[in-house]
Design an enzyme around this catalytic site. Structure first.
Site, mmCIF file in Angstrom:
data_model
loop_
_atom_site.group_PDB
_atom_site.id
_atom_site.type_symbol
_atom_site.label_atom_id
_atom_site.label_comp_id
_atom_site.label_asym_id
_atom_site.label_seq_id
_atom_site.Cartn_x
_atom_site.Cartn_y
_atom_site.Cartn_z
ATOM 1 C CG ASP A 7 -1.719 1.212 1.438
ATOM 2 O OD1 ASP A 7 -2.307 1.683 0.449
ATOM 3 O OD2 ASP A 7 -1.766 1.723 2.570
ATOM 4 C CG ASP A 9 -1.359 7.716 0.645
ATOM 5 O OD1 ASP A 9 -0.256 7.994 0.133
ATOM 6 O OD2 ASP A 9 -2.443 8.076 0.145
#
Length: 178
Positions: A7, A9
């Site tokens: 991922d 952020d």
């Protein structure tokens, strides 16, 4: 092929409930860029799957997102590494797409790109949506405590979950296992 999916952020860069809307707001988490470069140099292909509903919400445009990803690639390259495919979901939460995590569409896109099966591939995230997407395609769910990770630890978690302090700790573990 040794593939790991991240991922963005909260895993690679600092997260914000107000969204990361500009290149100036895109700030790497200490050690994350080096971790990606170290994984790359150790023979891992590092891909990224990131929800970017700020596009649908009009908070920033595609050129801004691409500038953030160009900066990410540049920083990894400066450390001697290479970043693989970056896929993003531009949709809002109510758009009904199959790519927005917790749906696994982006992970399937990465699998298709590399021509591999996702069973057992590590997917590193900081939210329940990341973990749910991983489980939907039989990836190994990995949670980091950065970003929303500490908050996520207070929720119901999959039995096979692996937890690390940050992306650097994930890289250390995988490189030592090799």
């Amino acid at each position: 092929m040794k593939l790991i999916i991240l991922d963005r952020d909260g895993v690679i860069n600092q997260d914000s409930d107000a969204y990361i809307k500009s290149l100036a707001e895109w700030i790497p988490i200490p050690g994350s860029i080096e971790a990606i470069a170290r994984l790359s140099k150790a023979g891992w292909t590092v891909a990224v799957a990131t929800n970017q509903s700020g596009l649908a919400r009009g908070y920033y445009d595609l050129a801004t997102l691409e500038a953030m990803h160009a900066r990410l690639r540049q920083l990894v390259a400066e450390q001697g590494g290479e970043l693989g495919l970056i896929v993003h979901c531009p949709h809002g939460p109510n758009d009904g797409c199959d790519c927005r995590k917790p749906k696994p569409g982006m992970l399937r896109q990465i699998a298709s790109h590399y021509g591999i099966d996702l069973a057992g591939v590590w997917f590193v995230g900081d939210s329940s949506g990341d973990l749910d997407a991983a489980l939907a395609v039989d990836c190994q769910p990995v949670l980091v405590r950065t970003g929303k990770g500490e908050r996520t630890l207070g929720k119901p978690l999959p039995a096979n979950l692996l937890v690390f302090d940050d992306l650097a700790a994930v890289a250390n573990h995988l490189i030592e296992e090799d």
